[in-house]
Design a protein around this motif. Structure first.
Motif, PDB file in Angstrom:
ATOM      1  N   LEU A  52      10.861   7.317 -21.798  1.00 19.24           N
ATOM      2  CA  LEU A  52      10.536   6.986 -20.416  1.00 19.24           C
ATOM      3  C   LEU A  52      11.511   7.737 -19.515  1.00 19.24           C
ATOM      4  CD1 LEU A  52       8.654   5.181 -18.700  1.00 19.24           C
ATOM      5  CD2 LEU A  52      10.477   3.464 -18.694  1.00 19.24           C
ATOM      6  N   LEU A  53      10.959   8.502 -18.585  1.00 19.61           N
ATOM      7  CA  LEU A  53      11.770   9.273 -17.653  1.00 19.61           C
ATOM      8  C   LEU A  53      11.867   8.535 -16.320  1.00 19.61           C
ATOM      9  CD1 LEU A  53      10.105  12.795 -18.166  1.00 19.61           C
ATOM     10  CD2 LEU A  53      11.798  11.652 -19.621  1.00 19.61           C
TER      11      LEU A  53
ATOM     12  N   GLN B 166      14.933   5.850 -20.572  1.00 23.36           N
ATOM     13  CA  GLN B 166      14.890   5.004 -21.770  1.00 23.36           C
ATOM     14  C   GLN B 166      14.472   5.883 -22.943  1.00 23.36           C
ATOM     15  OE1 GLN B 166      15.564   1.684 -22.026  1.00 23.36           O
ATOM     16  NE2 GLN B 166      15.866   1.240 -19.840  1.00 23.36           N
ATOM     17  N   LYS B 167      15.448   6.350 -23.690  1.00 23.00           N
ATOM     18  CA  LYS B 167      15.159   7.251 -24.811  1.00 23.00           C
ATOM     19  C   LYS B 167      14.531   6.473 -25.963  1.00 23.00           C
ATOM     20  CE  LYS B 167      17.225  10.691 -27.900  1.00 23.00           C
ATOM     21  NZ  LYS B 167      16.117  11.634 -27.652  1.00 23.00           N
ATOM     22  N   ASP B 168      13.440   6.998 -26.499  1.00 25.69           N
ATOM     23  CA  ASP B 168      12.706   6.390 -27.607  1.00 25.69           C
ATOM     24  C   ASP B 168      12.399   4.915 -27.336  1.00 25.69           C
ATOM     25  OD1 ASP B 168      11.351   6.425 -30.006  1.00 25.69           O
ATOM     26  OD2 ASP B 168      13.129   6.106 -31.242  1.00 25.69           O
TER      27      ASP B 168
ATOM     28  N   ASP C 299      17.761  -4.181 -14.054  1.00 26.25           N
ATOM     29  CA  ASP C 299      19.049  -3.747 -14.595  1.00 26.25           C
ATOM     30  C   ASP C 299      18.889  -2.886 -15.846  1.00 26.25           C
ATOM     31  OD1 ASP C 299      20.612  -5.072 -12.643  1.00 26.25           O
ATOM     32  OD2 ASP C 299      20.314  -6.973 -13.709  1.00 26.25           O
ATOM     33  N   GLY C 300      17.635  -2.608 -16.231  1.00 27.50           N
ATOM     34  CA  GLY C 300      17.386  -1.752 -17.382  1.00 27.50           C
ATOM     35  C   GLY C 300      17.275  -2.473 -18.704  1.00 27.50           C
TER      36      GLY C 300
ATOM     37  N   GLY D   4      10.043  -6.924  -9.461  1.00 31.98           N
ATOM     38  CA  GLY D   4      10.451  -5.544  -9.664  1.00 31.98           C
ATOM     39  C   GLY D   4      10.554  -5.149 -11.119  1.00 31.98           C
ATOM     40  N   GLY D   5      10.112  -6.029 -12.017  1.00 31.01           N
ATOM     41  CA  GLY D   5      10.111  -5.696 -13.436  1.00 31.01           C
ATOM     42  C   GLY D   5       9.028  -4.683 -13.745  1.00 31.01           C
ATOM     43  N   LEU D   6       9.338  -3.733 -14.630  1.00 30.94           N
ATOM     44  CA  LEU D   6       8.397  -2.684 -15.019  1.00 30.94           C
ATOM     45  C   LEU D   6       7.821  -2.995 -16.390  1.00 30.94           C
ATOM     46  CD1 LEU D   6       7.113   0.162 -14.701  1.00 30.94           C
ATOM     47  CD2 LEU D   6       9.194   1.084 -15.763  1.00 30.94           C
ATOM     48  N   TYR D   7       6.499  -2.971 -16.493  1.00 32.09           N
ATOM     49  CA  TYR D   7       5.813  -3.195 -17.762  1.00 32.09           C
ATOM     50  C   TYR D   7       5.278  -1.863 -18.272  1.00 32.09           C
ATOM     51  CZ  TYR D   7       5.866  -8.155 -16.491  1.00 32.09           C
ATOM     52  OH  TYR D   7       6.244  -9.430 -16.146  1.00 32.09           O
TER      53      TYR D   7
END
Length: 287
Positions: A176-177, A190-192, A236-237, A218-221
């Motif tokens: 994920l870029l 987020q690598k792999d 916060d990742g 603001g959470g990403l799905y």
């Protein structure tokens, strides 16, 4: 003769043995009246607030959908010529009163090659397009027509979504870029990420991660298609798996409804498409 084709987006067709043969749709949207729209790659369907499912647009091959502030629905119809194999496309619009019209009439080539229309928009109406020609890049088209190009660190970018802080999340294979169009910077965020959900669908790595959506916090799905799961990333990742699809199915897109329910667009290993709604109490409904 022109007919629908399976390969029409930045991500190419599924290719592994036993996998779905067509690239999954990712568009699942809800208008202000509570009507839900999704594509099964042949038609666009509408689910009413009471759960009735009807056809909204017949005979269109579209993967992404976009709703504007006036509840007008936009989609693509990607086709090719049987004799020459040459690709064609058009962009259509469905108004709330049922009027269907062309925003871009049928023309040769792929939509992303033109760079004049994007299904990914931020809250200001700014469009974002992923391009491959000239190297992988995120193209930002402002309201005044200004164009900014941000080079990406991974090839074959798949899908994008604006984040609350103005940056753009982009799927690229198993990674994920995150891009900042204002600074024209991008990096692997987020690598792999796909490794959080071990592979259960035999698909190429470029389809490991597909559609994305946000919740009210603001959470990403992220639809981890290869792992048949949904991964949530908080602001916060931090990451966690929040949903899994039953055997033979995998999520390709989704959304969080106003009531907190999780809507999942799922595709099966034999190319069937359905919508599954998971309520906060765990009860489900399949459309």
């Amino acid at each position: 003769m022109i007919r629908a084709i399976a390969v029409v987006t930045a991500a190419m067709a599924l290719s592994a043995p036993g996998a779905a043969d067509a690239h999954p749709p990712v568009g699942l949207v809800m208008d202000s009246r509570g009507f839900v729209y999704y594509s099964d790659l042949q038609n666009v369907w509408k689910i009413s607030p009471t759960g009735t499912r009807t056809l909204a647009v017949i005979g269109v091959h579209t993967h992404q959908l976009y709703l504007d502030a006036e509840d007008r629905l936009y989609g693509e119809d990607a086709t090719n010529d049987d004799a020459t194999g040459r690709p064609y496309h058009r962009v259509w619009r469905l108004d709330p009163d049922g009027t269907l019209s062309d925003v871009i009439p049928m023309r040769a080539g792929y939509l992303w090659d033109y760079g004049d229309f994007g299904f990914v928009r931020d809250r200001y109406g700014v469009a974002y397009i992923l391009q491959h020609s000239g190297g992988p890049a995120l193209v930002r088209i402002g309201a005044t027509g200004s164009v900014y190009r941000t080079s990406l660190p991974r090839s074959e970018p798949g899908f994008a979504i604006p984040l609350p802080d103005g940056r753009i999340a982009i799927t690229a294979g198993r990674d994920l870029l995150r891009a900042d169009p204002r600074r024209q910077e991008a990096h692997v965020w987020q690598k792999d990420l796909a490794s959080l959900a071990p592979r259960v669908m035999q698909v190429a790595d470029r389809h490991a991660l597909l559609g994305m959506w946000l919740d009210g916090e603001g959470g990403l799905y992220v639809a981890a298609f290869a792992g048949a799961a949904v991964i949530r990333i908080d602001r916060d990742g931090r990451t966690e798996i929040v949903a899994r699809s039953p055997a033979g199915w995998a999520p390709s897109g989704g959304m969080v409804g106003p009531d907190g329910s999780l809507w999942l667009l799922e595709m099966s290993s034999d190319n069937q498409v359905r919508v599954r709604r998971v309520m906060e109490d765990g009860t489900e409904r399949v459309y």
